[in-house]
Design an enzyme around this catalytic site. Structure first.
Site, PDB file in Angstrom:
ATOM      1  N   ALA A 140      -0.485   3.439   8.453  1.00 39.30           N
ATOM      2  CA  ALA A 140       0.083   3.978   9.692  1.00 39.30           C
ATOM      3  C   ALA A 140      -1.041   4.488  10.591  1.00 39.30           C
ATOM      4  O   ALA A 140      -1.033   4.263  11.805  1.00 39.30           O
ATOM      5  CB  ALA A 140       1.077   5.088   9.387  1.00 39.30           C
ATOM      6  N   VAL A 176       4.550   1.464   4.189  1.00 40.15           N
ATOM      7  CA  VAL A 176       3.634   1.892   5.253  1.00 40.15           C
ATOM      8  C   VAL A 176       3.440   3.397   5.095  1.00 40.15           C
ATOM      9  O   VAL A 176       4.211   4.204   5.593  1.00 40.15           O
ATOM     10  CB  VAL A 176       4.171   1.532   6.657  1.00 40.15           C
ATOM     11  CG1 VAL A 176       3.220   2.023   7.733  1.00 40.15           C
ATOM     12  CG2 VAL A 176       4.353   0.025   6.781  1.00 40.15           C
ATOM     13  N   HIS A 177       2.397   3.743   4.372  1.00 47.74           N
ATOM     14  CA  HIS A 177       2.087   5.147   4.116  1.00 47.74           C
ATOM     15  C   HIS A 177       1.030   5.618   5.111  1.00 47.74           C
ATOM     16  O   HIS A 177       0.775   4.950   6.113  1.00 47.74           O
ATOM     17  CB  HIS A 177       1.653   5.342   2.654  1.00 47.74           C
ATOM     18  CG  HIS A 177       0.530   4.454   2.233  1.00 47.74           C
ATOM     19  ND1 HIS A 177      -0.789   4.815   2.353  1.00 47.74           N
ATOM     20  CD2 HIS A 177       0.525   3.193   1.731  1.00 47.74           C
ATOM     21  CE1 HIS A 177      -1.561   3.835   1.922  1.00 47.74           C
ATOM     22  NE2 HIS A 177      -0.785   2.832   1.544  1.00 47.74           N
ATOM     23  N   LEU A 178       0.432   6.753   4.846  1.00 52.76           N
ATOM     24  CA  LEU A 178      -0.472   7.396   5.803  1.00 52.76           C
ATOM     25  C   LEU A 178      -1.634   6.506   6.246  1.00 52.76           C
ATOM     26  O   LEU A 178      -1.926   6.418   7.436  1.00 52.76           O
ATOM     27  CB  LEU A 178      -1.006   8.706   5.221  1.00 52.76           C
ATOM     28  CG  LEU A 178      -1.838   9.576   6.144  1.00 52.76           C
ATOM     29  CD1 LEU A 178      -1.029   9.962   7.369  1.00 52.76           C
ATOM     30  CD2 LEU A 178      -2.314  10.811   5.419  1.00 52.76           C
TER      31      LEU A 178
END
Length: 86
Positions: free
Chosen positions: A19, A14-16
């Site tokens: 998210a 769950v990266h930028l």
């Protein structure tokens, strides 16, 4: 209160972007609290930085919790925002 478990398949976790998608979908529901839980921690699902602080990696399961008047709609919106790429 509705809960949904999600298993992260994306190698980046769950990266930028995901998210941000979660927070953006959640913030639209003013009468519903949204939380994400992983690794024994629960954070505000409307806060991008809080979501990133969980450090959710590939093959990790996290839980989305919606509680309030629009909980079903909020969950549906968040799950749609995650899409098949997560």
């Amino acid at each position: 209160m509705v809960k949904e478990k999600v298993l992260v398949k994306n190698p980046i976790g769950v990266h930028l972007r995901p998210a941000g998608d979660i927070a953006e979908a959640a913030i639209k529901y003013k009468k519903c609290e949204v939380y994400l839980a992983s690794g024994g921690r629960t954070v505000n699902g409307k806060s991008l930085l809080s979501i990133l602080s969980l450090g959710i990696k590939q093959n990790t399961e996290f839980e989305i919790i919606c509680d309030g008047e629009d909980e079903e709609a909020a969950m549906k919106s968040i799950m749609a925002a995650l899409g098949p790429d997560l």
